[in-house]
Motif scaffolding. Structure first.
Motif, PDB file in Angstrom:
ATOM      1  N   THR A  55      -3.514   3.867  -4.483  1.00 15.57           N
ATOM      2  CA  THR A  55      -4.074   2.749  -5.237  1.00 15.57           C
ATOM      3  C   THR A  55      -5.488   2.487  -4.739  1.00 15.57           C
ATOM      4  O   THR A  55      -5.815   2.762  -3.579  1.00 15.57           O
ATOM      5  N   SER A  56      -6.312   1.943  -5.630  1.00 16.71           N
ATOM      6  CA  SER A  56      -7.720   1.789  -5.332  1.00 16.71           C
ATOM      7  C   SER A  56      -8.306   0.703  -6.224  1.00 16.71           C
ATOM      8  O   SER A  56      -7.693   0.295  -7.216  1.00 16.71           O
ATOM      9  N   SER A  57      -9.505   0.254  -5.885  1.00 12.22           N
ATOM     10  CA  SER A  57     -10.255  -0.631  -6.770  1.00 12.22           C
ATOM     11  C   SER A  57     -11.518   0.063  -7.282  1.00 12.22           C
ATOM     12  O   SER A  57     -12.391  -0.580  -7.858  1.00 12.22           O
ATOM     13  N   ASP A  58     -11.606   1.371  -7.090  1.00 10.83           N
ATOM     14  CA  ASP A  58     -12.785   2.169  -7.466  1.00 10.83           C
ATOM     15  C   ASP A  58     -12.443   3.073  -8.641  1.00 10.83           C
ATOM     16  O   ASP A  58     -11.665   4.012  -8.504  1.00 10.83           O
ATOM     17  N   VAL A  59     -13.033   2.789  -9.810  1.00 11.55           N
ATOM     18  CA  VAL A  59     -12.740   3.586 -10.996  1.00 11.55           C
ATOM     19  C   VAL A  59     -13.146   5.045 -10.801  1.00 11.55           C
ATOM     20  O   VAL A  59     -12.616   5.947 -11.464  1.00 11.55           O
ATOM     21  N   GLY A  60     -14.053   5.311  -9.860  1.00 14.82           N
ATOM     22  CA  GLY A  60     -14.446   6.687  -9.573  1.00 14.82           C
ATOM     23  C   GLY A  60     -13.309   7.556  -9.074  1.00 14.82           C
ATOM     24  O   GLY A  60     -13.391   8.793  -9.135  1.00 14.82           O
ATOM     25  N   ASP A  61     -12.224   6.926  -8.596  1.00 15.05           N
ATOM     26  CA  ASP A  61     -11.070   7.700  -8.131  1.00 15.05           C
ATOM     27  C   ASP A  61     -10.311   8.362  -9.271  1.00 15.05           C
ATOM     28  O   ASP A  61      -9.379   9.141  -9.033  1.00 15.05           O
ATOM     29  N   PHE A  62     -10.695   8.062 -10.511  1.00 21.07           N
ATOM     30  CA  PHE A  62     -10.098   8.752 -11.661  1.00 21.07           C
ATOM     31  C   PHE A  62     -10.796  10.083 -11.962  1.00 21.07           C
ATOM     32  O   PHE A  62     -10.405  10.781 -12.898  1.00 21.07           O
ATOM     33  N   ALA A  63     -11.828  10.437 -11.212  1.00 27.48           N
ATOM     34  CA  ALA A  63     -12.684  11.570 -11.566  1.00 27.48           C
ATOM     35  C   ALA A  63     -11.922  12.882 -11.731  1.00 27.48           C
ATOM     36  O   ALA A  63     -12.271  13.709 -12.579  1.00 27.48           O
ATOM     37  N   ASP A  64     -10.876  13.094 -10.936  1.00 29.15           N
ATOM     38  CA  ASP A  64     -10.154  14.369 -10.991  1.00 29.15           C
ATOM     39  C   ASP A  64      -8.872  14.303 -11.813  1.00 29.15           C
ATOM     40  O   ASP A  64      -8.083  15.252 -11.825  1.00 29.15           O
ATOM     41  N   ARG A  65      -8.649  13.216 -12.529  1.00 29.09           N
ATOM     42  CA  ARG A  65      -7.393  13.035 -13.265  1.00 29.09           C
ATOM     43  C   ARG A  65      -7.419  13.764 -14.612  1.00 29.09           C
ATOM     44  O   ARG A  65      -8.429  13.813 -15.303  1.00 29.09           O
ATOM     45  N   GLU A  66      -6.278  14.321 -15.001  1.00 27.70           N
ATOM     46  CA  GLU A  66      -6.135  15.003 -16.288  1.00 27.70           C
ATOM     47  C   GLU A  66      -5.798  14.023 -17.413  1.00 27.70           C
ATOM     48  O   GLU A  66      -6.099  14.278 -18.578  1.00 27.70           O
ATOM     49  N   LEU A  67      -5.117  12.937 -17.062  1.00 28.84           N
ATOM     50  CA  LEU A  67      -4.721  11.901 -18.014  1.00 28.84           C
ATOM     51  C   LEU A  67      -4.955  10.548 -17.361  1.00 28.84           C
ATOM     52  O   LEU A  67      -4.536  10.323 -16.233  1.00 28.84           O
ATOM     53  N   VAL A  68      -5.634   9.655 -18.073  1.00 31.48           N
ATOM     54  CA  VAL A  68      -5.809   8.275 -17.611  1.00 31.48           C
ATOM     55  C   VAL A  68      -5.288   7.342 -18.695  1.00 31.48           C
ATOM     56  O   VAL A  68      -5.687   7.447 -19.860  1.00 31.48           O
ATOM     57  N   ILE A  69      -4.389   6.435 -18.293  1.00 29.48           N
ATOM     58  CA  ILE A  69      -3.790   5.481 -19.229  1.00 29.48           C
ATOM     59  C   ILE A  69      -4.279   4.087 -18.863  1.00 29.48           C
ATOM     60  O   ILE A  69      -3.974   3.585 -17.785  1.00 29.48           O
ATOM     61  N   GLU A  70      -5.040   3.488 -19.755  1.00 32.80           N
ATOM     62  CA  GLU A  70      -5.515   2.110 -19.555  1.00 32.80           C
ATOM     63  C   GLU A  70      -4.375   1.142 -19.847  1.00 32.80           C
ATOM     64  O   GLU A  70      -3.718   1.251 -20.872  1.00 32.80           O
ATOM     65  N   ALA A  71      -4.164   0.189 -18.938  1.00 26.65           N
ATOM     66  CA  ALA A  71      -3.070  -0.780 -19.106  1.00 26.65           C
ATOM     67  C   ALA A  71      -3.523  -2.171 -18.680  1.00 26.65           C
ATOM     68  O   ALA A  71      -2.762  -2.920 -18.060  1.00 26.65           O
ATOM     69  N   VAL A  72      -4.771  -2.528 -19.010  1.00 28.39           N
ATOM     70  CA  VAL A  72      -5.263  -3.875 -18.705  1.00 28.39           C
ATOM     71  C   VAL A  72      -4.702  -4.843 -19.747  1.00 28.39           C
ATOM     72  O   VAL A  72      -4.098  -4.420 -20.740  1.00 28.39           O
ATOM     73  N   PRO A  73      -4.852  -6.171 -19.541  1.00 28.51           N
ATOM     74  CA  PRO A  73      -4.291  -7.134 -20.499  1.00 28.51           C
ATOM     75  C   PRO A  73      -4.759  -6.911 -21.938  1.00 28.51           C
ATOM     76  O   PRO A  73      -5.804  -6.291 -22.195  1.00 28.51           O
ATOM     77  N   GLU A  74      -3.976  -7.435 -22.870  1.00 28.65           N
ATOM     78  CA  GLU A  74      -4.163  -7.172 -24.300  1.00 28.65           C
ATOM     79  C   GLU A  74      -5.336  -7.981 -24.861  1.00 28.65           C
ATOM     80  O   GLU A  74      -5.189  -8.927 -25.628  1.00 28.65           O
TER      81      GLU A  74
END
Length: 266
Positions: A55-74
């Protein structure tokens, strides 16, 4: 929902990164996920090998991800901002998805450079035990990326359905309509919450009645979806006064401890 989605992928043996708004929220998410994994391990539900997550608070940690699912409030602006920030750091090959339950995929895609690799992946609460994932395709979504999304859903042991971008998609449009009518019935004194739910559970074999489902989803979330659908389809989706009042009073369902039912802290 984000922790629940992470849990579902971890159960399938995936390497997972969760990014939260700040460090305290990231720490809280890590604790929730660890607790969930401990319960899953006790039930023998974990895939062989360690469940890898960070877990992190740095969006840069998504850099190597193949799939990113956004799940912030609606919230449309909040989601659009999150998606734009994620797209700026992931590779061009990464698949980007929103867990929105009602907001237009095409509207969210407007600010994206690679809208062909963007779609909806609508999970249901509680995520690990829910069988369905709704794949929502935008006007620009590439067919090959729909198939990639389907493969991810299959890999975590869930059943995908594919729907085109339309207000409320399939599940929210039907589920919210039933939930709003149940709230109106309660408001009118037709029956109490337990009997309204039992009518659908025993009479129509629904695993959970519409009022208990609303408590689980969150009354504030249901209100937000209803307002989106009201704007799109008119009065049949008008939020009942009772729903607005309960949200204003902070009675949001399970997450607040009280909604149509009382919930304990566990």
């Amino acid at each position: 929902m984000g922790a629940g989605i992470a849990h579902a992928f971890l159960l399938a043996g995936c390497d997972v990164t969760v990014v939260e708004r700040d460090s305290p929220r990231a720490d809280a998410a890590a604790e929730r996920i660890r607790d969930a994994l401990t319960r899953s391990a006790a039930r023998g539900q974990l895939a062989p090998g360690p469940a890898e997550f960070r877990t992190s608070s740095d969006v840069g940690d998504f850099a190597d991800r193949e799939l990113v699912i956004e799940a912030v409030p609606e919230d449309r602006e909040l989601k659009a901002d999150a998606l734009t920030r994620v797209e700026a750091v992931v590779s061009d090959a990464a698949l980007l998805a929103s867990n929105t339950s009602s907001i237009s995929i095409d509207a969210l895609a407007v600010g994206l450079r690679r809208s062909e690799r963007f779609l909806g992946l609508h999970f249901f609460n509680p995520v690990p035990s829910s069988a369905l994932v709704e794949i929502v395709t935008g006007a620009a979504t590439a067919a090959i990326d729909v198939e990639r999304a389907r493969a991810y859903v299959d890999a975590i042991g869930k059943t995908p359905i594919v729907v085109r971008d339309s207000p409320g998609f399939a599940s929210s449009r039907l589920g919210v309509l039933l939930g709003l009518e149940a709230i109106r019935m309660l408001e009118e004194g037709v029956a109490d919450a337990g009997d309204i739910d039992r009518a659908m559970e025993l009479g129509y074999r629904h695993p959970m009645g519409p009022l208990r489902t609303t408590d689980l989803v969150g009354l504030d979330v249901r209100l937000g979806i209803a307002e989106e659908l009201h704007a799109a389809f008119g009065e049949r989706f008008a939020p009942p006064t009772l729903l607005r009042r309960m949200v204003a009073e902070g009675r949001l369902g399970r997450k607040s401890g009280e909604g149509f039912y009382r919930w304990d802290a566990s």
